[in-house]
Design a protein around this motif. Structure first.
Motif, PDB file in Angstrom:
ATOM      1  N   TRP A  21      27.408   5.263 -12.611  1.00 14.44           N
ATOM      2  CA  TRP A  21      28.785   4.934 -12.996  1.00 14.44           C
ATOM      3  C   TRP A  21      28.830   3.493 -13.458  1.00 14.44           C
ATOM      4  N   LYS A  22      28.884   3.317 -14.763  1.00 14.79           N
ATOM      5  CA  LYS A  22      28.842   1.989 -15.352  1.00 14.79           C
ATOM      6  C   LYS A  22      30.197   1.598 -15.955  1.00 14.79           C
ATOM      7  N   PHE A  23      30.742   2.454 -16.830  1.00 16.62           N
ATOM      8  CA  PHE A  23      32.030   2.154 -17.504  1.00 16.62           C
ATOM      9  C   PHE A  23      33.109   1.743 -16.515  1.00 16.62           C
ATOM     10  N   GLY A  24      33.693   0.624 -16.728  1.00 18.82           N
ATOM     11  CA  GLY A  24      34.829   0.201 -15.919  1.00 18.82           C
ATOM     12  C   GLY A  24      34.461  -0.042 -14.476  1.00 18.82           C
ATOM     13  N   ASN A  25      33.163  -0.188 -14.235  1.00 19.42           N
ATOM     14  CA  ASN A  25      32.667  -0.441 -12.879  1.00 19.42           C
ATOM     15  C   ASN A  25      31.695  -1.614 -12.918  1.00 19.42           C
ATOM     16  N   THR A  26      30.596  -1.434 -13.651  1.00 19.80           N
ATOM     17  CA  THR A  26      29.632  -2.540 -13.764  1.00 19.80           C
ATOM     18  C   THR A  26      29.536  -3.076 -15.192  1.00 19.80           C
ATOM     19  N   ILE A  27      30.059  -2.330 -16.159  1.00 17.18           N
ATOM     20  CA  ILE A  27      30.151  -2.834 -17.536  1.00 17.18           C
ATOM     21  C   ILE A  27      31.559  -2.508 -18.044  1.00 17.18           C
ATOM     22  N   ASP A  28      31.916  -3.113 -19.169  1.00 20.84           N
ATOM     23  CA  ASP A  28      33.256  -2.870 -19.722  1.00 20.84           C
ATOM     24  C   ASP A  28      33.480  -1.389 -20.010  1.00 20.84           C
ATOM     25  N   GLY A  29      34.701  -0.935 -19.716  1.00 19.13           N
ATOM     26  CA  GLY A  29      35.047   0.474 -19.868  1.00 19.13           C
ATOM     27  C   GLY A  29      35.768   0.779 -21.163  1.00 19.13           C
ATOM     28  N   CYS A  30      36.464   1.904 -21.197  1.00 16.27           N
ATOM     29  CA  CYS A  30      36.946   2.464 -22.456  1.00 16.27           C
ATOM     30  C   CYS A  30      38.458   2.474 -22.616  1.00 16.27           C
ATOM     31  N   GLN A  31      39.182   1.820 -21.734  1.00 20.14           N
ATOM     32  CA  GLN A  31      40.611   1.633 -22.011  1.00 20.14           C
ATOM     33  C   GLN A  31      40.705   0.426 -22.925  1.00 20.14           C
ATOM     34  N   ALA A  32      40.297   0.655 -24.161  1.00 20.20           N
ATOM     35  CA  ALA A  32      40.140  -0.428 -25.130  1.00 20.20           C
ATOM     36  C   ALA A  32      39.997   0.206 -26.503  1.00 20.20           C
ATOM     37  N   GLU A  33      40.030  -0.620 -27.511  1.00 22.35           N
ATOM     38  CA  GLU A  33      39.865  -0.054 -28.854  1.00 22.35           C
ATOM     39  C   GLU A  33      38.413   0.354 -29.112  1.00 22.35           C
TER      40      GLU A  33
END
Lengths: 357, 357, 357, 357
Positions: free
Chosen positions: C119-131
């Motif tokens: 689990w990386k997105f929005g946890n250890t690296i930038d996630g996807c609530q973004a453009e």
């Protein structure tokens, strides 16, 4: 004991209705008064002399009925109860059974295993195309019919449904799999339903009879392939966009369907074989990736025992698979010879017949 | 890049030592300086023209060596580290890999599966009978050699041991099983060790070469059967007191061993096939119980990837299987043609050769 | 690179829309232009400070979008392609991945395992609530959206559906099983659908919100239990006629649901836990049969990787589960704070929201 | 029938040798003349009033003996034959048995399941610390002793070995695994042997008694950890270089060992629990990765039935595990009270005692 009517194998080409003594039961047995039964493709094999059984044997292995009498050591049932038993009746106590392999049950053998040993009815002991049938090891095999289900609704459970579903189960079908079923007789149709029930997302049925292709669609096939319309392997590879299938279920028992099943597998796929073969099989080198394709070939004999029957009747109760379209014709036991004639010759779009003594 | 020595397939019957450019590596690759490698039966198939590869290809798929250079995107290793890679090098990122089927890896294909696609070295890309070898998808495939293990101790891990053990693993060997292994070449011998390692209590090895039968005993066989001394099926049925075996491992790739494997299975048993076949196979109807014996036939291509290699090297480190007796001869890379001659003709009791560039 | 809008964790209680640089990509990465995403219960945990992440991190782990740019080593995709990636993005090349345990991926760690490391997105690296969102190990994770499916139809695949279905899969649901699902949030609802899809014949949903109980029925629940109407354990034991369930799926993460799940298991049953717990758990001695009940407790973190996503999108394509009712509200990315407010407070019958940048 | 000597539970703290009628047998039963038996930790629980049984019950569940008499419906055995039966005696015919869950056998219950229902001897029916013992469902449970094995050699099979091995089996130990066993009483020692037998390459035993640590090494432990020498979790993490173990086997039944087992697991690992607990258990949030670690907790009650016993006796016959060191003391049945005193107080380095009527 008085006599009863029973359907008896006389000789190759002759299965007749005759009289026979109602059997005496031992301490572990039950006597079932048959209320509905059916004819199986295997019975036709017996009729045609392709599968040898003893002369005088009562045929039939798909019993629905009432408990007429319980052996002295049988506990947990009551006389008059509506029950079914599987076509395969494992003893529960052989080494094979305790090894999880009850269909190959050999309680009387040296080591407890006997090929097909769990298939007793209409094979090694008298079967259920009769007014009464003796069920051995009753406690392991009698399964009460849930309230609200008719005889015909559970008539497919003892063999057709158990065998067909096992094609998907032994194939290890997973959510998202693509599954093909070769040949859409009653077992193949149940394999379609079973694959669907386990989460396959693309189910392909292969046959040539329009009525069967149509029933396959109602039971869950996403695509049907008519093999008269062109090489089925090519059609399936096209349908899967060149990928092949995760599981191929063989439900006929011929070299052609076996080989085609192998040819449509993706690398690492599984051929789940249900057919009863009548000659040697050939594995083409290329279809087998020279032995290096991580392919698997698994065969399954109809799983039996009361827990299996309970689960299958629950599938029916819950409306998960509607197998009523499979029963296309109905006969009295007295008309059994007509029924065999119709069924053996696949006339009038017959799928399965219901026989009522 | 300067040149290196490499063993090259020229044409049917000719594998020669030649010069070739040391390969350039991409971002995901590693360049390995080979310190030890070996010749496999498959290489002999290539030599004899039975398994086609491109002219000019470097042969060999069992590398032990040092990391010479790492691709720009490769993380977690250091140059100079001692490593092995499996004969099969899954990419880690194809649909096949993510489906748990990395040996059938097809990252460049439409659907991610390719039969035998994980076998790249000496098959679809240059192999490791050379001074240097390029390893693709290095992070999924390079496995550091534990301290204290020599090259020769880990030389069997990339192929022979991984393949042989997988015969027992894919067969599902359980504590208390009886297992037979047909043919005791290096892979069959490792299958004996693998069956033993998984808890089989009766392991039977079948061959005819006295030295191989003797090595089988040191690796864990409880009984050996010399098939020149009589029908091996009869001998095995006698050894198992008529019961048959739970798992039969085929480690040769012929109709005879395949068929005998099937014939010695107990009902419900598993034939685990490792052999590379070179012609169609026949399944005799009786040995197959007409498809009703709950028999399984499973095939396995050598599992690869760094986790597999790590586990196998741990088996060696822990002293669980001593495969040193398998390395019977040693050659310099310059003597490779002599080595091929010895190995291909099975002279001087050769099992495996160690080749040092 | 120019800037983009992104939803950023500022501190406990504050998640805001802000500007951030569009990320640069490495050779194995891809840059995705997000077209639709959603908010997860885990994001609310982060907002509330119950699950710690770094300040400034972009939140969100359920991306649907277009490939904007591919890393130099990424093969097999084209820019502009519509894709999803799972919430969990295994590297494909760690020891954990090669061990079949990609959710616990630890490519940078000493041994290749890291708890929840996939689990990386929005946890250890930038996630996807973004453009835009950067996807690491793109070849293992980007899964093309089949033609004909809308963004919203596949929006549940990355997390909710994968997690929910895994509750049934890890529980080993078989044809004929009775399965209960505790708590019918989006994950529990997907667990209901998953249990049904694998052949459970009695599926029981437990919650207290009427709308959720109603959706459970449309997704496959045969019975629903409102735990305000009485002890859910008693209700479930009554529904199963005293037998208990084969598999209990915990989909909330509290002591109460965990303990009730254990109490309704038949001997030999499996508790399949999906919830994210926030305190120690207690196993009552009696509910655990003192350790002698052959009970199993299995936990599963949302399976990821492109093969998983492919299979789930196929479930949607094939119409096997219609998860559209789960998307109850729609917002622009600019309205994200309103969306969090609605979702975090479970207002207006919200199940899941669709966010479109 | 005349009387026999039997070891009877009188009340908390009192188990005495007394006289009792030799039991009459029913059609499915067998009467066994006990030649050797032993005392189990569970018997001590009974003695101490921690596990309640009826007053007057004969204690003991590990019978080795001769068939004295066979029920009228029992086939396949001869009187005078040397046999063992498992501590757990599944009927073979309940729904639980036919579901592969014979230890939770409930033939007399409504649904066929009963928690621990397969454990009958010395629990719900008279046990085998007596001159004679009645074995129900004899055909499913009597397993002939192979020629050449002494009573003492097979004395561990009915319980200790079956339970200990099942810790490794239920844990799914694979070739190359690292396995830890917490507590090295007789069951833990057998778990060590079982893990070794299934291919674990690093087996770690944890205890504090030097003799037990020493026996663990002879049975296959690669490392032993004395928990008085420091935190066992830290020691194990150090031994595994920070990775943790694939499988942790709990063989004591305390919060401490349960919790430590959980703490040493690698992500995705399995805690295989064998202990009999006597109070609620706590799962610490961090050790459980908040439910997201893909961890599994499995519990197993000693597998029984004649096929299980056959396999375990084969392990002994084949010399795969030498459990002789476990039998440290020998007593006549007349000395049973002394034996209980020694065993219950763990005096004189006792592991297991052999009792001969």
């Amino acid at each position: 004991m008085p006599n009863m009517k029973a359907v008896i194998f006389v000789e190759k080409g002759r299965i007749v209705l005759d009289e026979k003594a109602i059997p005496d039961i031992g301490p572990l047995d039950a006597l079932i008064r048959v209320t509905t039964t059916t004819i199986c493709g295997t019975d036709v094999h017996i009729l045609k002399g392709k599968y040898p059984v003893e002369r005088g044997l009562t045929i039939g292995h798909e019993p629905v009925g009432l408990i007429e009498k319980l052996g002295s050591a049988v506990d947990g049932y009551t006389e008059g109860q509506r029950v079914i038993a599987g076509a395969i009746t494992p003893s529960g106590h052989s080494y094979a059974c305790l090894c999880g392999c009850g269909s190959q049950d050999g309680p009387g053998t040296k080591h407890g295993f006997k090929a097909m040993g769990g298939w007793k009815f209409g094979n090694t002991i008298d079967g259920c195309q009769a007014e009464y049938v003796l069920v051995k090891d009753a406690m392991a095999n009698l399964s009460p019919i849930p309230d609200g289900l008719t005889d015909e609704q559970v008539l497919m459970c003892p063999d057709i449904m158990s065998t067909g579903f096992s094609g998907a189960e032994s194939g290890g079908v997973r959510i998202g799999d693509t599954v093909v079923v070769f040949a859409l007789g009653p077992i193949g149709l149940c394999a379609v339903a079973g694959a669907r029930l386990m989460g396959a997302t693309t189910v392909i049925g292969v046959d040539t009879v329009p009525e069967r292709l149509a029933v396959a669609c109602t039971l869950g096939a996403d695509h049907v392939v008519d093999f008269r319309a062109g090489d089925p392997v090519e059609q399936i590879m096209a349908l899967t966009d060149g990928r092949g299938v995760d599981v191929a279920i063989e439900a006929l028992g011929t070299q052609g369907t076996f080989e085609s099943s192998l040819r449509v597998l993706r690398p690492g796929g599984t051929l789940s074989s249900l057919g009863v073969y009548s000659s040697d099989l050939r594995i083409p080198l290329d279809a087998f990736a020279a032995g290096l394709g991580d392919l698997k070939i698994v065969t399954t004999l109809c799983p039996g025992g009361k827990e299996r029957m309970r689960r299958l009747m629950d599938v029916v109760s819950a409306g998960r698979a509607d197998l009523k379209p499979l029963v296309t014709h109905r006969f009295k036991l007295d008309e059994i010879e007509t029924a065999y004639d119709l069924f053996a010759n696949q006339r009038d779009g017959v799928l399965k017949v219901a026989i009522t003594p």
